[in-house]
Scaffold this motif. Structure first.
Motif, mmCIF file in Angstrom:
data_model
loop_
_atom_site.group_PDB
_atom_site.id
_atom_site.type_symbol
_atom_site.label_atom_id
_atom_site.label_comp_id
_atom_site.label_asym_id
_atom_site.label_seq_id
_atom_site.Cartn_x
_atom_site.Cartn_y
_atom_site.Cartn_z
ATOM 1 N N PRO A 154 0.812 -1.229 0.000
ATOM 2 C CA PRO A 154 0.000 0.000 0.000
ATOM 3 C C PRO A 154 0.842 1.275 0.000
ATOM 4 C CG PRO A 154 -0.066 -1.068 2.135
ATOM 5 C CD PRO A 154 0.630 -2.008 1.216
ATOM 6 N N ILE A 155 0.285 2.325 -0.589
ATOM 7 C CA ILE A 155 0.925 3.642 -0.539
ATOM 8 C C ILE A 155 0.679 4.212 0.855
ATOM 9 C CG2 ILE A 155 0.907 5.963 -1.520
ATOM 10 C CD1 ILE A 155 -0.397 4.536 -4.033
ATOM 11 N N GLU A 156 1.714 4.755 1.465
ATOM 12 C CA GLU A 156 1.541 5.262 2.828
ATOM 13 C C GLU A 156 1.176 6.738 2.801
ATOM 14 O OE1 GLU A 156 4.632 4.080 5.536
ATOM 15 O OE2 GLU A 156 4.732 2.088 4.641
ATOM 16 N N TRP A 157 -0.111 7.016 2.583
ATOM 17 C CA TRP A 157 -0.606 8.391 2.611
ATOM 18 C C TRP A 157 -0.523 8.931 4.023
ATOM 19 C CZ3 TRP A 157 -1.425 10.195 -2.152
ATOM 20 C CH2 TRP A 157 -1.781 9.304 -3.164
ATOM 21 N N ARG A 158 -0.275 10.212 4.119
ATOM 22 C CA ARG A 158 -0.206 10.818 5.462
ATOM 23 C C ARG A 158 -1.566 11.388 5.836
ATOM 24 N NH1 ARG A 158 4.818 14.666 5.873
ATOM 25 N NH2 ARG A 158 4.159 14.786 8.037
ATOM 26 N N ARG A 159 -1.959 11.113 7.055
ATOM 27 C CA ARG A 159 -3.270 11.531 7.510
ATOM 28 C C ARG A 159 -3.270 13.029 7.800
ATOM 29 N NH1 ARG A 159 -6.892 8.486 12.009
ATOM 30 N NH2 ARG A 159 -8.755 9.736 11.658
ATOM 31 N N VAL A 160 -4.311 13.738 7.339
ATOM 32 C CA VAL A 160 -4.403 15.178 7.566
ATOM 33 C C VAL A 160 -5.305 15.475 8.760
ATOM 34 C CG1 VAL A 160 -4.935 17.402 6.523
ATOM 35 C CG2 VAL A 160 -4.091 15.552 5.101
ATOM 36 N N HIS A 161 -6.536 14.987 8.708
ATOM 37 C CA HIS A 161 -7.505 15.291 9.761
ATOM 38 C C HIS A 161 -7.494 14.191 10.803
ATOM 39 C CE1 HIS A 161 -8.833 17.505 6.212
ATOM 40 N NE2 HIS A 161 -9.270 18.411 7.056
ATOM 41 N N LYS A 162 -7.179 14.558 12.030
ATOM 42 C CA LYS A 162 -7.171 13.552 13.077
ATOM 43 C C LYS A 162 -7.825 14.076 14.327
ATOM 44 C CE LYS A 162 -4.328 10.463 15.786
ATOM 45 N NZ LYS A 162 -5.123 10.784 16.997
ATOM 46 N N LEU A 163 -8.797 13.328 14.833
ATOM 47 C CA LEU A 163 -9.394 13.660 16.122
ATOM 48 C C LEU A 163 -8.647 12.867 17.183
ATOM 49 C CD1 LEU A 163 -13.163 13.454 15.188
ATOM 50 C CD2 LEU A 163 -11.900 15.509 15.737
ATOM 51 N N PRO A 164 -8.688 13.332 18.431
ATOM 52 C CA PRO A 164 -8.080 12.531 19.487
ATOM 53 C C PRO A 164 -8.743 11.150 19.568
ATOM 54 C CG PRO A 164 -8.629 14.717 20.284
ATOM 55 C CD PRO A 164 -9.207 14.602 18.920
ATOM 56 N N ASP A 165 -8.003 10.165 20.056
ATOM 57 C CA ASP A 165 -8.515 8.796 20.038
ATOM 58 C C ASP A 165 -9.675 8.560 21.005
ATOM 59 O OD1 ASP A 165 -6.786 8.160 18.105
ATOM 60 O OD2 ASP A 165 -5.390 7.021 19.339
ATOM 61 N N TYR A 166 -9.912 9.519 21.911
ATOM 62 C CA TYR A 166 -11.048 9.325 22.827
ATOM 63 C C TYR A 166 -12.337 9.943 22.287
ATOM 64 C CZ TYR A 166 -9.000 13.808 24.107
ATOM 65 O OH TYR A 166 -8.457 15.066 24.048
ATOM 66 N N VAL A 167 -12.315 10.375 21.040
ATOM 67 C CA VAL A 167 -13.519 10.904 20.412
ATOM 68 C C VAL A 167 -13.973 9.926 19.344
ATOM 69 C CG1 VAL A 167 -14.520 12.839 19.161
ATOM 70 C CG2 VAL A 167 -12.622 13.229 20.709
ATOM 71 N N TRP A 223 -15.900 23.621 18.603
ATOM 72 C CA TRP A 223 -16.291 23.776 17.202
ATOM 73 C C TRP A 223 -17.356 22.752 16.825
ATOM 74 C CZ3 TRP A 223 -15.283 20.227 13.197
ATOM 75 C CH2 TRP A 223 -15.488 20.714 11.910
ATOM 76 N N CYS A 224 -17.192 21.508 17.307
ATOM 77 C CA CYS A 224 -18.210 20.480 17.074
ATOM 78 C C CYS A 224 -19.536 20.912 17.679
ATOM 79 C CB CYS A 224 -17.810 19.146 17.712
ATOM 80 S SG CYS A 224 -16.447 18.307 16.898
ATOM 81 N N LEU A 225 -19.476 21.374 18.942
ATOM 82 C CA LEU A 225 -20.713 21.693 19.666
ATOM 83 C C LEU A 225 -21.419 22.909 19.075
ATOM 84 C CD1 LEU A 225 -19.772 20.953 23.364
ATOM 85 C CD2 LEU A 225 -21.515 19.830 21.994
ATOM 86 N N GLU A 255 -25.897 16.522 22.392
ATOM 87 C CA GLU A 255 -25.067 17.404 23.215
ATOM 88 C C GLU A 255 -24.461 16.668 24.402
ATOM 89 O OE1 GLU A 255 -25.799 22.090 24.083
ATOM 90 O OE2 GLU A 255 -27.514 20.782 24.083
ATOM 91 N N ASN A 256 -25.003 15.489 24.710
ATOM 92 C CA ASN A 256 -24.495 14.818 25.917
ATOM 93 C C ASN A 256 -23.136 14.191 25.657
ATOM 94 O OD1 ASN A 256 -25.852 13.172 24.169
ATOM 95 N ND2 ASN A 256 -26.237 11.606 25.700
ATOM 96 N N CYS A 257 -22.318 14.126 26.700
ATOM 97 C CA CYS A 257 -20.917 13.713 26.561
ATOM 98 C C CYS A 257 -20.781 12.335 25.920
ATOM 99 C CB CYS A 257 -20.249 13.684 27.929
ATOM 100 S SG CYS A 257 -20.626 15.108 28.926
ATOM 101 N N SER A 258 -21.677 11.408 26.346
ATOM 102 C CA SER A 258 -21.485 10.019 25.929
ATOM 103 C C SER A 258 -21.825 9.784 24.469
ATOM 104 C CB SER A 258 -22.316 9.090 26.818
ATOM 105 O OG SER A 258 -23.678 9.409 26.667
ATOM 106 N N SER A 259 -22.319 10.805 23.773
ATOM 107 C CA SER A 259 -22.552 10.625 22.341
ATOM 108 C C SER A 259 -21.252 10.473 21.581
ATOM 109 C CB SER A 259 -23.311 11.829 21.770
ATOM 110 O OG SER A 259 -24.555 11.939 22.377
ATOM 111 N N CYS A 260 -20.238 11.174 22.005
ATOM 112 C CA CYS A 260 -18.965 11.122 21.292
ATOM 113 C C CYS A 260 -17.842 10.506 22.113
ATOM 114 C CB CYS A 260 -18.531 12.511 20.849
ATOM 115 S SG CYS A 260 -19.810 13.387 19.954
#
Lengths: 196, 250
Positions: free
Chosen positions: B109-122, B159-161, B243-248
């Motif tokens: 595979p071609i190793e594309w570099r990731r641009v958009h990354k959210l933290p792993d707890y989201v 920004w999400c909220l 809006e509740n925390c546990s959604s994400c």
């Protein structure tokens, strides 16, 4: 604070103010090749295998594992119909309702139109860039059975590759319905909206 | 500002202290802000792939390559075979395509570099947003105009909220280039609905009010009834984001 205003400190002050106002209002952006700096890494990067990353755990380095032999995905079956059986095994069970045709148009515009164009007559934008001579679906595909068209989308033909990995079975049947509707002239092919 | 009893040393200390506080405040507030730290990330990719050419000029939909967005949480980077669908014939001899060919032939595979990354707890689910007819550009900017993909939005929690609370102000409605399925409605009609204007059939204005059970617009119901095909991907109703925390964070 008596005396005249000094030139250079004033200029410097103005520049600093303009810089911060421009930056904070979002009108100034510099780009960087380096990933964002993590000053406090609050478990942002967890030691787990995420989609499409490599993993040193496996000998071949693939984080995403291939399905085991003789197993099927839960969402359907692997397409393996031979060309001789297409009319027997590929049976179209879904009705050509408006919403199915709209879905067919949507999928056709995404996956087929680059080469076959929005109206199915070939000469799409990618075809114009050097993809060899896609057939005119309004003429060439008229005499093909539904099962045969489904087979071509699923398994590919000549230079066209298989689209079974990109379209679900239902979507492929919706595309077949849409091509038929275009051949009959009962839909108005266009890039954006479904229009009967 | 100061009375005459205050000597020069004290004055200087106070001014210096105030200046220091301001600098520390500005740096810690904006220096940690995603608008400053994350926006503008533009990694150099192993192959100089241009979205401007492919999506902008050739009008290939986002979903042609990123075909998993509608059904899965992860928006997959396309496999090499997706490139080869066209490049088996188009510009096949170009030196820029050589790397793709090499990857294809060697099954590497071609190793594309990731641009958009959210933290792993989201947990962000692409399919939920795509099927609510929210355009890719809402979060990624107008990628079809970018030669090199750049992160345009902060992707921070506030920004999400902001958008979950006032979607009609921030959401970019589905555009033709993205390939988002809008059912029997045209993209323009969906745009009107999201911006809370009266659609052409004149019944569907929605009320973005959070009242325990948010009343979403009812316009897509008549389409859902028409479908009658179990398993067919259908657009979902427009509604406020949770809006509740546990959604994400779960």
């Amino acid at each position: 604070m008596k005396g005249k205003i000094k030139f250079f400190p004033t200029l410097l002050f103005t520049l600093v103010v303009v810089f911060w106002v421009a930056l904070l209002s979002g009108n100034l952006m510099w780009t960087s090749n380096n990933p964002p700096l993590q000053i406090i890494d609050d478990m942002d990067d967890q030691a787990k295998v995420k989609p499409q990353v490599s993993s040193a755990f496996f000998a071949d380095g693939k984080g995403t594992r291939d399905p085991l032999e003789n197993t099927l995905p839960i969402t359907g079956h692997k397409y393996s119909v031979e060309l001789d059986d297409v009319d027997v095994k590929n049976i179209n069970n879904i009705p050509a309702t408006d919403i199915v045709l709209a879905r067919g148009q949507n999928r056709f515009n995404i996956y087929c139109s680059p080469c076959h164009n929005y109206d199915g007559k070939g000469n799409g934008l990618v075809a114009q860039r050097g993809f060899s001579n896609p057939p005119n679906l309004m003429e060439n595909a008229k005499n093909l059975s539904d099962g045969r068209i489904f087979h071509i989308i699923s398994a590919g033909q000549n230079i066209m590759s298989s689209y079974a990995d990109k379209t679900s079975e239902l979507d492929r049947w919706a595309i077949v319905h849409y091509i038929r509707a275009m051949q009959k002239g009962s839909v108005n092919p266009q890039p954006v909206a479904f229009n009967k | 500002m100061f009375t005459k009893e205050v000597n020069k040393k004290t004055k200087t200390t106070i001014w210096a202290g105030l200046a220091l506080l301001t600098i520390v405040g500005v740096v810690s507030y904006y220096g940690f802000n995603n608008v400053v730290t994350d926006v503008g990330y533009r990694p150099e990719q192993p192959i100089p792939y241009s979205h401007k050419l492919h999506a902008g000029e050739l009008k290939i939909s986002c979903m042609y390559c990123h075909n998993t967005v509608e059904k899965s949480a992860h928006a997959a980077v396309p496999s090499t075979s997706t490139c080869m669908n066209c490049h088996i014939a188009v510009k096949a001899e170009s030196p820029k395509i050589a790397k793709i060919k090499e990857s294809w032939e060697n099954n590497k595979p071609i190793e594309w570099r990731r641009v958009h990354k959210l933290p792993d707890y989201v947990r962000f689910n692409h399919s939920r947003h795509i099927r609510a007819q929210i355009d890719c550009a809402s979060c990624h900017g107008e990628v079809e105009k970018m030669g090199v993909v750049t992160q345009m939005k902060p992707l921070s929690m506030s920004w999400c909220l902001d958008c979950h609370r006032n979607p009609q102000e921030f959401v970019v409605p589905a555009r033709a280039v993205s390939g988002i399925f809008t059912g029997l409605n045209s993209n323009e009609e969906v745009a009107k609905l999201i911006k809370n204007e009266q659609p052409s059939w004149g019944e569907g204005k929605w009320k973005p009010v959070r009242d325990g059970k948010t009343e979403a617009i009812g316009i897509l119901d008549h389409e859902l009834k028409q479908s009658g095909v179990p398993g067919l991907v259908m657009p979902k109703k427009l509604a406020l984001g949770p809006e509740n925390c546990s959604s994400c964070h779960y």
